[in-house]
Motif scaffolding. Sequence first.
Motif, PDB file in Angstrom:
ATOM      1  N   ILE A  51      -8.110   0.755   8.663  1.00 51.70           N
ATOM      2  CA  ILE A  51      -8.964  -0.044   7.783  1.00 51.70           C
ATOM      3  C   ILE A  51     -10.358   0.565   7.696  1.00 51.70           C
ATOM      4  O   ILE A  51     -11.209   0.082   6.971  1.00 51.70           O
ATOM      5  N   ASN A  52     -10.571   1.630   8.468  1.00 47.40           N
ATOM      6  CA  ASN A  52     -11.873   2.258   8.541  1.00 47.40           C
ATOM      7  C   ASN A  52     -11.643   3.705   8.919  1.00 47.40           C
ATOM      8  O   ASN A  52     -11.253   3.990  10.038  1.00 47.40           O
ATOM      9  N   LEU A 104       0.846  -1.188   0.000  1.00 44.90           N
ATOM     10  CA  LEU A 104       0.000   0.000   0.000  1.00 44.90           C
ATOM     11  C   LEU A 104       0.881   1.237   0.000  1.00 44.90           C
ATOM     12  O   LEU A 104       1.824   1.340   0.793  1.00 44.90           O
ATOM     13  N   LYS A 105       0.570   2.178  -0.889  1.00 49.54           N
ATOM     14  CA  LYS A 105       1.297   3.449  -0.923  1.00 49.54           C
ATOM     15  C   LYS A 105       0.756   4.354   0.172  1.00 49.54           C
ATOM     16  O   LYS A 105      -0.442   4.361   0.448  1.00 49.54           O
ATOM     17  N   PRO A 106       1.614   5.158   0.771  1.00 49.49           N
ATOM     18  CA  PRO A 106       1.139   6.087   1.806  1.00 49.49           C
ATOM     19  C   PRO A 106       0.172   7.111   1.222  1.00 49.49           C
ATOM     20  O   PRO A 106       0.282   7.495   0.058  1.00 49.49           O
ATOM     21  N   TRP A 107      -0.768   7.528   2.051  1.00 44.83           N
ATOM     22  CA  TRP A 107      -1.695   8.609   1.764  1.00 44.83           C
ATOM     23  C   TRP A 107      -2.550   8.340   0.518  1.00 44.83           C
ATOM     24  O   TRP A 107      -2.921   9.251  -0.208  1.00 44.83           O
ATOM     25  N   THR A 108      -2.850   7.075   0.286  1.00 46.65           N
ATOM     26  CA  THR A 108      -3.738   6.674  -0.802  1.00 46.65           C
ATOM     27  C   THR A 108      -4.885   5.873  -0.199  1.00 46.65           C
ATOM     28  O   THR A 108      -4.647   4.996   0.640  1.00 46.65           O
ATOM     29  N   LEU A 109      -6.099   6.164  -0.624  1.00 42.62           N
ATOM     30  CA  LEU A 109      -7.260   5.421  -0.145  1.00 42.62           C
ATOM     31  C   LEU A 109      -7.472   4.198  -1.031  1.00 42.62           C
ATOM     32  O   LEU A 109      -7.631   4.330  -2.241  1.00 42.62           O
ATOM     33  N   TYR A 110      -7.465   3.029  -0.411  1.00 41.29           N
ATOM     34  CA  TYR A 110      -7.760   1.776  -1.093  1.00 41.29           C
ATOM     35  C   TYR A 110      -9.084   1.253  -0.550  1.00 41.29           C
ATOM     36  O   TYR A 110      -9.272   1.186   0.668  1.00 41.29           O
ATOM     37  N   LEU A 111      -9.985   0.891  -1.426  1.00 43.59           N
ATOM     38  CA  LEU A 111     -11.213   0.239  -1.005  1.00 43.59           C
ATOM     39  C   LEU A 111     -10.992  -1.259  -1.162  1.00 43.59           C
ATOM     40  O   LEU A 111     -10.768  -1.760  -2.265  1.00 43.59           O
ATOM     41  N   ALA A 112     -10.998  -1.957  -0.060  1.00 45.40           N
ATOM     42  CA  ALA A 112     -10.778  -3.396  -0.042  1.00 45.40           C
ATOM     43  C   ALA A 112     -12.060  -4.058   0.449  1.00 45.40           C
ATOM     44  O   ALA A 112     -13.063  -3.381   0.692  1.00 45.40           O
ATOM     45  N   ALA A 113     -12.029  -5.361   0.608  1.00 44.67           N
ATOM     46  CA  ALA A 113     -13.209  -6.066   1.104  1.00 44.67           C
ATOM     47  C   ALA A 113     -12.786  -7.217   1.995  1.00 44.67           C
ATOM     48  O   ALA A 113     -11.664  -7.713   1.917  1.00 44.67           O
ATOM     49  N   THR A 114     -13.727  -7.626   2.820  1.00 45.86           N
ATOM     50  CA  THR A 114     -13.533  -8.834   3.608  1.00 45.86           C
ATOM     51  C   THR A 114     -13.679 -10.041   2.686  1.00 45.86           C
ATOM     52  O   THR A 114     -14.398  -9.971   1.682  1.00 45.86           O
ATOM     53  N   ARG A 115     -13.006 -11.123   3.013  1.00 43.19           N
ATOM     54  CA  ARG A 115     -13.241 -12.371   2.262  1.00 43.19           C
ATOM     55  C   ARG A 115     -14.552 -12.999   2.711  1.00 43.19           C
ATOM     56  O   ARG A 115     -15.185 -13.711   1.948  1.00 43.19           O
ATOM     57  N   GLU A 116     -14.959 -12.703   3.926  1.00 43.18           N
ATOM     58  CA  GLU A 116     -16.169 -13.287   4.495  1.00 43.18           C
ATOM     59  C   GLU A 116     -17.407 -12.454   4.166  1.00 43.18           C
ATOM     60  O   GLU A 116     -17.331 -11.224   4.117  1.00 43.18           O
ATOM     61  N   LYS A 141     -20.053  -8.829   1.760  1.00 43.14           N
ATOM     62  CA  LYS A 141     -18.639  -8.579   2.026  1.00 43.14           C
ATOM     63  C   LYS A 141     -18.490  -7.098   2.332  1.00 43.14           C
ATOM     64  O   LYS A 141     -19.015  -6.258   1.610  1.00 43.14           O
ATOM     65  N   TRP A 142     -17.811  -6.781   3.403  1.00 37.27           N
ATOM     66  CA  TRP A 142     -17.699  -5.408   3.876  1.00 37.27           C
ATOM     67  C   TRP A 142     -16.594  -4.683   3.138  1.00 37.27           C
ATOM     68  O   TRP A 142     -15.492  -5.205   2.974  1.00 37.27           O
ATOM     69  N   THR A 143     -16.889  -3.450   2.711  1.00 40.16           N
ATOM     70  CA  THR A 143     -15.865  -2.612   2.106  1.00 40.16           C
ATOM     71  C   THR A 143     -15.053  -1.964   3.215  1.00 40.16           C
ATOM     72  O   THR A 143     -15.600  -1.362   4.141  1.00 40.16           O
ATOM     73  N   LEU A 144     -13.745  -2.099   3.119  1.00 37.79           N
ATOM     74  CA  LEU A 144     -12.807  -1.523   4.081  1.00 37.79           C
ATOM     75  C   LEU A 144     -12.127  -0.337   3.420  1.00 37.79           C
ATOM     76  O   LEU A 144     -11.868  -0.353   2.223  1.00 37.79           O
ATOM     77  N   GLN A 145     -11.841   0.688   4.188  1.00 46.02           N
ATOM     78  CA  GLN A 145     -11.127   1.856   3.675  1.00 46.02           C
ATOM     79  C   GLN A 145      -9.695   1.787   4.190  1.00 46.02           C
ATOM     80  O   GLN A 145      -9.397   2.240   5.290  1.00 46.02           O
ATOM     81  N   LEU A 146      -8.810   1.179   3.393  1.00 43.90           N
ATOM     82  CA  LEU A 146      -7.418   1.024   3.816  1.00 43.90           C
ATOM     83  C   LEU A 146      -6.646   2.301   3.533  1.00 43.90           C
ATOM     84  O   LEU A 146      -6.709   2.852   2.433  1.00 43.90           O
ATOM     85  N   PHE A 147      -5.913   2.745   4.534  1.00 44.39           N
ATOM     86  CA  PHE A 147      -5.139   3.982   4.432  1.00 44.39           C
ATOM     87  C   PHE A 147      -3.893   3.807   5.276  1.00 44.39           C
ATOM     88  O   PHE A 147      -3.981   3.534   6.481  1.00 44.39           O
ATOM     89  N   ALA A 148      -2.734   3.929   4.651  1.00 48.83           N
ATOM     90  CA  ALA A 148      -1.466   3.701   5.341  1.00 48.83           C
ATOM     91  C   ALA A 148      -0.676   5.003   5.463  1.00 48.83           C
ATOM     92  O   ALA A 148      -0.663   5.813   4.533  1.00 48.83           O
ATOM     93  N   ILE A 149      -0.008   5.177   6.577  1.00 46.29           N
ATOM     94  CA  ILE A 149       0.826   6.355   6.803  1.00 46.29           C
ATOM     95  C   ILE A 149       2.179   6.203   6.098  1.00 46.29           C
ATOM     96  O   ILE A 149       2.768   7.172   5.659  1.00 46.29           O
ATOM     97  N   HIS A 150       2.660   4.977   5.987  1.00 43.88           N
ATOM     98  CA  HIS A 150       3.903   4.687   5.272  1.00 43.88           C
ATOM     99  C   HIS A 150       3.695   3.390   4.488  1.00 43.88           C
ATOM    100  O   HIS A 150       2.684   2.719   4.683  1.00 43.88           O
ATOM    101  N   PRO A 151       4.583   3.013   3.576  1.00 45.29           N
ATOM    102  CA  PRO A 151       4.361   1.794   2.797  1.00 45.29           C
ATOM    103  C   PRO A 151       4.184   0.568   3.703  1.00 45.29           C
ATOM    104  O   PRO A 151       4.964   0.370   4.635  1.00 45.29           O
ATOM    105  N   ILE A 152       3.138  -0.198   3.422  1.00 44.93           N
ATOM    106  CA  ILE A 152       2.851  -1.401   4.211  1.00 44.93           C
ATOM    107  C   ILE A 152       2.467  -2.520   3.245  1.00 44.93           C
ATOM    108  O   ILE A 152       1.619  -2.334   2.373  1.00 44.93           O
ATOM    109  N   ARG A 153       3.085  -3.674   3.422  1.00 40.30           N
ATOM    110  CA  ARG A 153       2.752  -4.846   2.614  1.00 40.30           C
ATOM    111  C   ARG A 153       1.604  -5.593   3.301  1.00 40.30           C
ATOM    112  O   ARG A 153       1.702  -5.928   4.482  1.00 40.30           O
TER     113      ARG A 153
END
Length: 187
Positions: free
Chosen positions: A104-105, A68-80, A118-130
Amino acid sequence: MILTGNQITEEVGKARIIIDPFDESCVNPNSYNFTLSDTLLVYEEGVIDTKSENPTRMIKMVNGELVLKPWTLYLAATRERIGSHYFAPTYAARSSVARLGMFINLSAPLGDIGFVGKWTLQLFAIHPIRVYEGMRIGQMMFWQPSGERMIYDGKYQNATGPMKSQIYKDMAKYKEANVTKLASSEA
């Protein structure tokens, strides 16, 4: 009142809480750990307009991982698929995930009674995170409602993956309602 992990398990057995697939090892003292799917969305560059459908592009994890790139909003989802017609769900990041500087929210932890998907998650990282497909990224809590239940049947019902905002549909309804209201007051 929040449900304990044992009560969540019992309610899954009664089909009053849906968690599919259900993994008993994900049950916590008062929550259930959910996992990350391999498909994400990001909004295209430019201004996001709340009155318009905004374009996104899909990102699939490569070999089950993504940085994940910092300061970018990613919309992800639960597998469940998760939800309930009997309890109000809320979710949050696992504290181990939050300690990495990843959200994640951003501001919408409350789900509606009756939503199942499946729930949409709002992933947002402060620094690069795998991140990895299937990682236990967050926890769902269930709350006993008080009063008559209203069952959700809205635009995000039965989500099968990450969903971009559909606020533009609300904006169109609001505009239509105001035009009708104005026309009737002028008559």
